[in-house]
Design an enzyme around this catalytic site. Structure first.
Site, PDB file in Angstrom:
ATOM      1  CB  SER A   8       0.669   5.354  12.148  1.00 33.80           C
ATOM      2  OG  SER A   8       1.286   5.190  10.847  1.00 33.80           O
ATOM      3  CG  HIS A  33       1.584   1.411  12.629  1.00 32.87           C
ATOM      4  ND1 HIS A  33       1.315  -0.187  12.765  1.00 32.87           N
ATOM      5  CD2 HIS A  33       1.197   1.706  11.361  1.00 32.87           C
ATOM      6  CE1 HIS A  33       0.652  -0.553  11.608  1.00 32.87           C
ATOM      7  NE2 HIS A  33       0.713   0.520  10.922  1.00 32.87           N
ATOM      8  CG  ASP A  35       1.826   2.774   7.813  1.00 30.24           C
ATOM      9  OD1 ASP A  35       1.345   1.720   8.093  1.00 30.24           O
ATOM     10  OD2 ASP A  35       1.261   3.734   8.683  1.00 30.24           O
ATOM     11  CG  MET A  37       2.325   2.701   2.263  1.00 31.51           C
ATOM     12  SD  MET A  37       1.548   4.014   2.029  1.00 31.51           S
ATOM     13  CE  MET A  37       0.696   4.264   3.597  1.00 31.51           C
ATOM     14  CG  HIS A  66       0.991  -2.208   7.935  1.00 28.92           C
ATOM     15  ND1 HIS A  66      -0.194  -1.313   8.065  1.00 28.92           N
ATOM     16  CD2 HIS A  66       0.599  -3.223   7.305  1.00 28.92           C
ATOM     17  CE1 HIS A  66      -0.955  -1.597   7.323  1.00 28.92           C
ATOM     18  NE2 HIS A  66      -0.598  -2.664   6.725  1.00 28.92           N
ATOM     19  CG  MET A  68       0.359  -1.574   3.688  1.00 27.58           C
ATOM     20  SD  MET A  68      -0.239  -0.005   4.048  1.00 27.58           S
ATOM     21  CE  MET A  68       1.202   0.586   5.020  1.00 27.58           C
ATOM     22  CG  MET A 137      -5.722  -2.594   6.205  1.00 30.73           C
ATOM     23  SD  MET A 137      -4.449  -1.352   7.032  1.00 30.73           S
ATOM     24  CE  MET A 137      -5.121  -0.051   6.582  1.00 30.73           C
ATOM     25  CG  PHE A 143      -3.430   7.612   0.687  1.00 26.95           C
ATOM     26  CD1 PHE A 143      -2.540   8.554   0.147  1.00 26.95           C
ATOM     27  CD2 PHE A 143      -4.124   6.709  -0.023  1.00 26.95           C
ATOM     28  CE1 PHE A 143      -2.313   8.297  -1.247  1.00 26.95           C
ATOM     29  CE2 PHE A 143      -3.730   6.671  -1.564  1.00 26.95           C
ATOM     30  CZ  PHE A 143      -2.876   7.469  -1.933  1.00 26.95           C
ATOM     31  CG  ASP A 175      -3.148   0.723  10.257  1.00 23.09           C
ATOM     32  OD1 ASP A 175      -3.254   1.982  10.572  1.00 23.09           O
ATOM     33  OD2 ASP A 175      -2.357   0.220   9.566  1.00 23.09           O
ATOM     34  CB  SER A 198      -4.312  12.116  10.946  1.00 22.08           C
ATOM     35  OG  SER A 198      -5.071  11.076  10.861  1.00 22.08           O
TER      36      SER A 198
HETATM   37  C1  DX5 Z   1      -2.704   3.281   6.010  1.00 24.44           C
HETATM   38  C2  DX5 Z   1      -1.664   3.185   6.933  1.00 24.44           C
HETATM   39  C3  DX5 Z   1      -1.992   3.565   8.453  1.00 24.44           C
HETATM   40  C4  DX5 Z   1      -2.040   5.105   8.557  1.00 24.44           C
HETATM   41  C5  DX5 Z   1      -2.926   5.541   9.600  1.00 24.44           C
HETATM   42  O1  DX5 Z   1      -2.480   2.658   4.981  1.00 24.44           O
HETATM   43  O2  DX5 Z   1      -1.435   1.699   7.204  1.00 24.44           O
HETATM   44  O3  DX5 Z   1      -1.137   3.200   9.434  1.00 24.44           O
HETATM   45  O4  DX5 Z   1      -0.749   5.605   8.895  1.00 24.44           O
HETATM   46  O5  DX5 Z   1      -3.280   6.536   9.614  1.00 24.44           O
HETATM   47  P1  DX5 Z   1      -4.498   7.302  10.365  1.00 24.44           P
HETATM   48  O6  DX5 Z   1      -4.556   6.893  11.707  1.00 24.44           O
HETATM   49  O7  DX5 Z   1      -4.463   8.942   9.955  1.00 24.44           O
HETATM   50  O8  DX5 Z   1      -5.766   6.789   9.418  1.00 24.44           O
HETATM   51 ZN    ZN Z   2      -0.469   0.639   9.125  1.00 23.79          ZN
END
Ligand code: DX5
Ligand code: ZN
Length: 223
Positions: A8, A33, A35, A37, A66, A68, A137, A143, A175, A198
């Site tokens: 990600s 991946h 994200d 938001m 993805h 969101m 999820m 986050f 995820d 992370s």
């Molecule tokens: C969270 C995101 C994830 C995020 C995962 O809302 O959809 O894709 O980047 O991060 P880690 O792997 O650090 O939990």
């Molecule tokens: Zn994601």
């Protein structure tokens, strides 16, 4: 099938995205991946299609986008044009989910739906045949760096069961909070795509962490 690993890029270094994209390009990872938001569906804001367009130029592997965001149907074509290969919308953000899934497919992208931790797998029962992937999820979205919610494991099993009964090849992507410590259990439960933010980018050696995530369970058939 061998499982896929999708780092990600939310956890990448934005002062030098090119370096992190090069690392993923050269690694054993399968997808990027990405994200998105909006500060409305989730409490955080990341970036929009303009940045995705640049990411597409740097990526030599598919972009797994993805969304969101509220009203994702308004932006599907834009993200497809920006370079999304797979588009995930949230069940909780789509009152006309069936139509939105068709819209993703018509755009030419692969179609996926995400479920928040509190949303039952059974809510996808009427659309499962239309989906290329389901994203479960395993943290509340918004986050990176959060702790894996363990109730995801029985959800993975239920979803795998649904796919077997309905005879679909739907990918199951997990995820949030995924890393070397829980990847095996997640795969054993029936998932086949691991998102890792992370746990990859904050590790000492991201390329090696990706390789380790790829090798877990290799040769064993769980699903
Ligand atoms: C969270 C995101 C994830 C995020 C995962 O809302 O959809 O894709 O980047 O991060 P880690 O792997 O650090 O939990
Ligand atoms: Zn994601």
């Amino acid at each position: 099938m061998n499982h896929l690993v999708a780092p990600s890029v939310l956890a990448a270094n934005y002062r030098n995205l090119q370096a992190d994209f090069d690392m993923v390009n050269r690694s054993e990872a399968d997808w990027f991946h990405v994200d998105i938001m909006d500060g409305r569906f989730v409490p955080n804001i990341s970036f929009g299609m303009f940045i995705v367009e640049f990411m597409k130029k740097m990526a030599e592997k598919p972009l797994d986008v993805h969304l969101m965001i509220l009203e994702p149907e308004k932006y599907i074509d834009d993200f497809r044009k920006a370079g999304a290969d797979m588009i995930t919308v949230h069940y909780e953000a789509c009152p006309h989910l069936h139509r939105t899934i068709q819209q993703i497919k018509e755009s030419g992208a692969k179609a996926s739906v995400a479920l928040n931790p509190h949303t039952p797998v059974s809510f996808l029962s009427e659309v499962i045949e239309d989906l290329d992937m389901v994203l479960l999820m395993s943290v509340n979205p918004g986050f990176g760096g959060q702790k894996f919610i363990y109730n995801t494991i029985p959800k993975i099993k239920q979803l795998r069961e649904m796919c077997i009964v309905r005879n679909t090849n739907t990918l199951i992507e997990i995820d949030g909070g995924v890393g070397l410590q829980n990847a095996e259990e997640i795969l054993r439960a029936g998932a086949n795509v691991l998102v890792a933010g992370s746990s990859v980018f904050a590790s000492q050696n991201p390329t090696e962490t990706i390789a380790k995530l790829k090798v877990i369970g290799r040769g064993e058939v769980w699903v």
